[in-house]
Design a protein around this motif. Structure first.
Motif, PDB file in Angstrom:
ATOM      1  N   SER A  61      30.449  11.291  22.689  1.00 39.62           N
ATOM      2  CA  SER A  61      31.581  11.710  21.856  1.00 39.62           C
ATOM      3  C   SER A  61      31.147  12.786  20.862  1.00 39.62           C
ATOM      4  O   SER A  61      30.115  12.655  20.204  1.00 39.62           O
ATOM      5  N   ASP A 119      36.223  12.147  23.438  1.00 37.94           N
ATOM      6  CA  ASP A 119      35.425  11.162  24.160  1.00 37.94           C
ATOM      7  C   ASP A 119      34.933  11.742  25.483  1.00 37.94           C
ATOM      8  O   ASP A 119      35.168  12.913  25.778  1.00 37.94           O
ATOM      9  N   HIS A 125      40.805  11.882  19.685  1.00 30.16           N
ATOM     10  CA  HIS A 125      41.149  10.773  18.793  1.00 30.16           C
ATOM     11  C   HIS A 125      40.892  11.211  17.366  1.00 30.16           C
ATOM     12  O   HIS A 125      39.767  11.573  17.054  1.00 30.16           O
ATOM     13  N   PRO A 126      41.816  11.207  16.482  1.00 34.80           N
ATOM     14  CA  PRO A 126      43.260  11.142  16.687  1.00 34.80           C
ATOM     15  C   PRO A 126      43.804  12.529  17.050  1.00 34.80           C
ATOM     16  O   PRO A 126      43.122  13.532  16.851  1.00 34.80           O
ATOM     17  N   SER A 143      46.548  14.040  22.009  1.00 38.23           N
ATOM     18  CA  SER A 143      45.695  12.878  22.308  1.00 38.23           C
ATOM     19  C   SER A 143      45.174  12.905  23.748  1.00 38.23           C
ATOM     20  O   SER A 143      44.127  12.329  24.035  1.00 38.23           O
TER      21      SER A 143
END
Length: 151
Positions: A61, A119, A125-126, A143
């Motif tokens: 991430s 990710d 996110h967000p 998203s």
């Protein structure tokens, strides 16, 4: 015999009108601020896209932070267990090996900070959005990972 041509008064008036137009209109075409704002917007957009691609390629991430001071890419969590593996909040290296960060040297107005984490699937996110230069340029990260830039 009739002579044709312009009088000296007409020629002077044309020169005066051209001088006024050049003094008022030409600086608007060569205002550097618009180019600087666009350049910074493109820098941030490029870093967001790079973060997403790196997250997908590495499986780790990646977090993008952009605010009025500049932008930076960091690892959102530890990536691997080895001592040389990237750790959370460490700066990501760019392709030339330097830290992937930039400074807002043009003092471009940003309405709020952008903080997005991608990710390993490229999802964000967000979801977030940010406006540059009073809304002239908009960057929206959905998203799903879709990155929308206008204009």
């Amino acid at each position: 015999m009739v002579e044709r041509g312009f009088t000296i008064i007409e020629l002077i008036m044309v020169i005066v009108i051209l001088a006024i137009i050049s003094a008022v209109a030409l600086p608007r075409f060569f205002d550097r601020k618009t180019f600087d704002e666009r350049f910074y917007f493109e820098e941030v957009l490029s870093s967001v896209r790079y973060a997403q691609k790196l997250a997908v390629a590495s499986g780790c991430s990646i977090k993008v932070l952009a605010d009025s001071d500049g932008y930076r890419l960091t690892y959102a969590k530890d990536c691997g267990v080895g001592p040389a593996d990237p750790k959370a909040n460490e700066l990501v290296a760019n392709p030339s090996g330097e830290d992937y960060q930039g400074v807002n040297e043009y003092d471009v107005n940003i309405d709020k900070s952008l903080s997005v984490t991608f990710d390993s699937l490229g999802a964000a996110h967000p979801a977030a959005s940010v406006e540059f230069s009073g809304g002239i340029f908009k960057l929206i990260v959905h998203s799903t990972g879709f990155i929308e830039a206008t204009p």
